[in-house]
Scaffold this motif. Structure first.
Motif, short mmCIF file in Angstrom:
data_model
loop_
_atom_site.label_atom_id
_atom_site.label_comp_id
_atom_site.label_asym_id
_atom_site.label_seq_id
_atom_site.Cartn_x
_atom_site.Cartn_y
_atom_site.Cartn_z
N ILE A 48 0.83 -1.20 0.00
CA ILE A 48 0.00 0.00 0.00
C ILE A 48 0.87 1.25 0.00
O ILE A 48 0.52 2.26 -0.61
CB ILE A 48 -0.99 0.00 1.20
N CYS A 49 2.03 1.19 0.63
CA CYS A 49 2.93 2.34 0.64
C CYS A 49 3.54 2.58 -0.73
O CYS A 49 3.62 3.72 -1.21
CB CYS A 49 4.02 2.16 1.69
N GLU A 50 3.97 1.51 -1.38
CA GLU A 50 4.61 1.63 -2.70
C GLU A 50 3.62 1.95 -3.81
O GLU A 50 3.91 2.76 -4.70
CB GLU A 50 5.34 0.32 -3.03
N ASP A 51 2.44 1.33 -3.75
CA ASP A 51 1.51 1.40 -4.88
C ASP A 51 0.43 2.48 -4.73
O ASP A 51 -0.09 2.97 -5.74
CB ASP A 51 0.82 0.04 -5.07
N VAL A 52 0.09 2.84 -3.47
CA VAL A 52 -1.01 3.78 -3.25
C VAL A 52 -0.51 5.12 -2.72
O VAL A 52 -0.85 6.18 -3.26
CB VAL A 52 -2.05 3.19 -2.27
N LEU A 53 0.32 5.09 -1.69
CA LEU A 53 0.72 6.34 -1.03
C LEU A 53 1.84 7.07 -1.76
O LEU A 53 1.78 8.29 -1.95
CB LEU A 53 1.14 6.05 0.42
N GLY A 70 -15.11 27.61 4.26
CA GLY A 70 -15.09 26.90 5.53
C GLY A 70 -14.83 25.42 5.43
O GLY A 70 -14.86 24.73 6.44
N VAL A 71 -14.55 24.92 4.23
CA VAL A 71 -14.31 23.49 4.02
C VAL A 71 -12.87 23.27 3.60
O VAL A 71 -12.38 23.93 2.67
CB VAL A 71 -15.27 22.93 2.95
N VAL A 72 -12.20 22.34 4.26
CA VAL A 72 -10.81 22.00 3.91
C VAL A 72 -10.81 20.76 3.02
O VAL A 72 -11.38 19.73 3.37
CB VAL A 72 -9.97 21.73 5.17
N ARG A 73 -10.16 20.91 1.86
CA ARG A 73 -10.03 19.78 0.94
C ARG A 73 -8.57 19.35 0.87
O ARG A 73 -7.67 20.18 0.70
CB ARG A 73 -10.52 20.15 -0.47
N THR A 74 -8.35 18.05 0.97
CA THR A 74 -7.02 17.49 0.79
C THR A 74 -6.76 17.31 -0.71
O THR A 74 -7.70 17.38 -1.52
CB THR A 74 -6.88 16.15 1.52
N PRO A 75 -5.53 17.05 -1.12
CA PRO A 75 -5.23 16.92 -2.56
C PRO A 75 -5.96 15.76 -3.22
O PRO A 75 -6.42 14.82 -2.56
CB PRO A 75 -3.71 16.70 -2.57
N LYS A 76 -6.03 15.83 -4.52
CA LYS A 76 -6.67 14.79 -5.31
C LYS A 76 -6.07 13.43 -5.00
O LYS A 76 -4.86 13.27 -4.96
CB LYS A 76 -6.52 15.11 -6.79
N GLY A 77 -6.94 12.46 -4.78
CA GLY A 77 -6.51 11.10 -4.51
C GLY A 77 -6.38 10.77 -3.04
O GLY A 77 -6.41 9.59 -2.66
N PRO A 79 -8.55 11.37 -0.39
CA PRO A 79 -9.72 10.71 0.22
C PRO A 79 -9.84 9.24 -0.18
O PRO A 79 -10.15 8.38 0.66
CB PRO A 79 -10.90 11.54 -0.30
N GLU A 80 -9.59 8.95 -1.45
CA GLU A 80 -9.67 7.56 -1.90
C GLU A 80 -8.57 6.70 -1.27
O GLU A 80 -8.81 5.56 -0.87
CB GLU A 80 -9.57 7.50 -3.42
N ALA A 81 -7.36 7.28 -1.16
CA ALA A 81 -6.26 6.54 -0.54
C ALA A 81 -6.55 6.29 0.93
O ALA A 81 -6.26 5.20 1.46
CB ALA A 81 -4.95 7.32 -0.69
N TYR A 82 -7.14 7.28 1.60
CA TYR A 82 -7.45 7.09 3.02
C TYR A 82 -8.51 6.00 3.19
O TYR A 82 -8.43 5.19 4.12
CB TYR A 82 -7.94 8.40 3.65
N ARG A 83 -9.49 5.97 2.29
CA ARG A 83 -10.51 4.93 2.37
C ARG A 83 -9.86 3.55 2.22
O ARG A 83 -10.18 2.62 2.98
CB ARG A 83 -11.57 5.14 1.28
N THR A 84 -8.96 3.41 1.27
CA THR A 84 -8.25 2.15 1.09
C THR A 84 -7.43 1.81 2.32
O THR A 84 -7.41 0.65 2.77
CB THR A 84 -7.32 2.24 -0.14
N ASP A 203 -11.19 16.52 4.62
CA ASP A 203 -12.34 15.85 4.02
C ASP A 203 -12.18 14.33 4.00
O ASP A 203 -12.85 13.64 3.22
CB ASP A 203 -12.58 16.37 2.60
N LEU A 204 -11.32 13.80 4.85
CA LEU A 204 -11.08 12.35 4.86
C LEU A 204 -12.11 11.60 5.69
O LEU A 204 -12.41 10.44 5.40
CB LEU A 204 -9.67 12.05 5.39
N THR A 205 -12.62 12.23 6.73
CA THR A 205 -13.60 11.59 7.62
C THR A 205 -14.71 12.58 7.95
O THR A 205 -14.55 13.80 7.80
CB THR A 205 -12.95 11.12 8.93
N GLU A 206 -15.83 12.05 8.45
CA GLU A 206 -16.97 12.90 8.79
C GLU A 206 -16.81 13.60 10.13
O GLU A 206 -17.48 14.60 10.39
CB GLU A 206 -18.25 12.05 8.83
N ASN A 207 -15.93 13.08 10.96
CA ASN A 207 -15.77 13.68 12.29
C ASN A 207 -14.30 13.67 12.69
O ASN A 207 -13.53 12.81 12.27
CB ASN A 207 -16.59 12.93 13.34
#
Length: 596
Positions: A48-53, A70-77, A79-84, A203-207
């Protein structure tokens, strides 16, 4: 950008050969953690470190985080990487199974953290801060708090932060102004501003669960009047569901030198609802539980970045053709020789390698002590391990981040001008690494903690937990001619450390400013002595195997050769450190303030 390959071979060597990782199964709760279970975990972490992160590292640095409406957005990819990452169970590796964790040994997590930091330090900040919040809440929270918040923190559904710093106070938390007023319903209204809050909003988690230092109305002055509060971004109902948004807002994002994909926030608390964690006015105890965990983790950040820089530098030095070797042409079929044959380039690469492999052994040594501290069945063993961890925590944090900064700078130097431009990604490692010497207590503060607290603590027993095994090792092998080139330099350095320790202890009793002036050099001397001890042990392990059929990949031959580099080219700097310590702080104190 240079790729990253997890150094699993060396990790297994450190865990199983150097530290007898099989003995983990003798600790209560760790009976099932054999190599058959641990190795696949490390291999999956590497994937996961080599292929995703890692592929998100440079794009994340280029894009950074954004605050809009008022909303903080992380870079593209991200949120999906965090979900994985979360769905793979990586947020729960060492957490208690009682709260949904996997309960793996801390030393295993040390290796996983190194891989994450090497691949993408900015990403690693989000789960890293959450784990610190988990530690504090698990140790000091009420049963209701733990039941309500820990499962979501463990499985990564929610994340956590630690909110200490304010505009007027950083290191000196006694100047803290954030207020906590009882609301009459068992909670508190928190009002104040916190700055430099890593992963403060995203924007990675709801809380997000903020652990906030604040003062009660009747609080004593200074750090003795600080309490710790749990302040969720979104309030949680009695049933555990998400409710109303709390009065916590991100006022701004810091524009930083590095870790740009990590959202570093100004957080405003405007009578936000919170709950006391632990006892009133005892918040620093709980916060230090978080910070000590974080300090060891920050040391591993420096290690991971050094490893990534080393890998990039080696790959470039193999391919880049420049000039001819001083000892004669090495590649007659090419217009020039590769960089890797030039002595000064080899000096830089081998310095990086010695830093990384020695630092990995040091981090694992402390990780194993943490496992004994929390899982050994014998109370005496737990206490001794805890004393060792207390001593080495500031050393690991400061030494591995200082050396990480040196190693990442060397990586750029190997590339020359191509390292200075952004195309190859080498300069990002320097920028990302620089903060590790500052946050979670600057390295100067770590040195003061070591000299002022950890050395005299427990009647000096902390230091004996390090001195005794080193002294025993030297005594048992000092007459072994096959190890003379490793044990001899270690023995000389250890004598210097003993003499410096006596000097610091003596002046510290009557002239604390003198001890403070020596603190940074003393901390590095102790750290280099620890590295010398570990390198001597690794040389002893690998010497009998080097050049044999068992060494078909030349791993052990390279290990012995790197040990020689450390002993001959890095360890001699301890002579200068010793001289500086013994010189005292008179020249620093005597310089007139007005002349600066």
């Amino acid at each position: 950008m240079a790729g990253y390959k997890a150094p699993l071979r060396d990790m297994r060597y450190v865990l199983y050969d150097l530290f007898d990782g099989a003995s983990l199964t003798t600790l209560p709760g760790y009976e099932e953690f054999t190599a058959d279970l641990i190795d696949p975990v490390l291999e999956e972490a590497a994937k996961i470190c080599e292929d995703v992160l890692q592929p998100l590292n440079r794009p994340g640095d280029e894009e950074g985080c954004v605050l809009e409406n008022g909303v903080v957005r992380t870079p593209k990819g991200f949120p999906e990487a965090y979900r994985t990452f979360r769905e793979g169970g990586w947020t729960s590796i060492t957490c208690d199974p009682a709260h949904g964790g996997q309960g793996l040994p801390q030393v295993v997590n040390t290796f996983i953290e190194e891989m994450i930091c090497a691949a993408n330090l900015s990403f690693g900040m989000y789960p890293g801060l959450s784990h610190g919040a988990y530690v504090a809440l698990k140790q000091f929270g009420t049963e209701d708090q733990k039941a309500r918040y820990l499962p979501a923190l463990v499985d990564g559904t929610w994340t956590g932060t630690m909110c200490l710093t304010e505009p007027q106070c950083g290191t000196d938390l006694g100047l803290l102004r954030t207020k906590a007023v009882p609301d009459g319903e068992g909670g508190y209204k928190i009002t104040g501003t916190k700055i430099f809050i890593s992963a403060g909003d995203h924007d990675l988690t709801e809380n997000i669960l903020h652990l906030v230092l604040a003062r009660l109305p009747d609080a004593p002055k200074g750090i003795k009047g600080i309490s710790l509060f749990l302040v969720p971004k979104v309030l949680v109902t009695e049933e555990g569901a998400l409710g109303d948004r709390n009065a916590v807002t991100c006022g701004a994002l810091e524009h930083k030198m590095g870790i740009k994909a990590s959202s570093t926030c100004v957080l405003n608390f405007d009578e936000a609802t919170g709950w006391l964690i632990g006892e009133p006015h005892k918040g620093m105890r709980a916060m230090f539980a978080m910070m000590n965990t974080a300090r060891l983790g920050v040391g591993v950040q420096g290690l991971g970045l050094a490893e990534a820089s080393y890998q990039g530098a080696v790959a470039y030095a193999r391919d880049r053709l420049q000039g001819r070797s001083p000892s004669g042409v090495k590649a007659p079929d090419k217009p020039a020789d590769p960089l890797i044959v030039h002595p000064d380039v080899r000096r830089m690469l081998l310095t990086q390698r010695a830093i990384v492999e020695g630092g990995r052994a040091l981090a694992a040594w402390v990780g194993l002590a943490l496992d004994r501290q929390h899982h050994a069945g014998d109370p005496a063993t737990r206490a001794e391990a805890g004393e060792f961890v207390a001593l080495m925590t500031p050393v690991v944090k400061a030494l591995l981040t200082d050396l990480g900064s040196e190693a990442t700078n060397l990586g750029v130097q190997v590339f020359g001008g191509h390292g200075y431009i952004r195309e190859h990604g080498m300069e990002q490692y320097i920028r990302d690494c620089r903060i590790t010497q500052i946050y979670e207590g600057t390295n100067g503060i770590q040195a003061l903690d070591l000299v002022g607290r950890k050395l005299p603590e427990n009647a000096g027993r902390n230091l004996r937990r390090f001195f005794h095994p080193v002294a025993d090792y030297i005594e048992a092998r000092l007459d072994d001619d096959t190890l003379a080139e490793f044990v001899g330099p270690l023995a000389k350095t250890f004598v210097r450390l003993q003499q410096a320790t006596a000097q610091v202890a003596r002046v510290g009793m009557t002239k604390p400013a003198e001890a403070a002036a020596a603190a940074t050099d003393y901390q590095r001397l102790l750290g280099f002595t620890a590295l010398a001890y570990l390198w001597a042990r690794m040389a002893e392990l690998s010497l009998p195997k080097a050049g044999t059929a068992e060494d078909n990949d030349a791993f052990h031959s390279a290990k012995v050769a790197t040990a020689r580099v450390f002993m001959e080219r890095l360890l001699p700097q301890t002579s200068g450190l010793f001289a500086t310590i013994m010189a005292g702080g008179r020249s620093l104190e005597a310089f007139p303030d007005a002349a600066f």
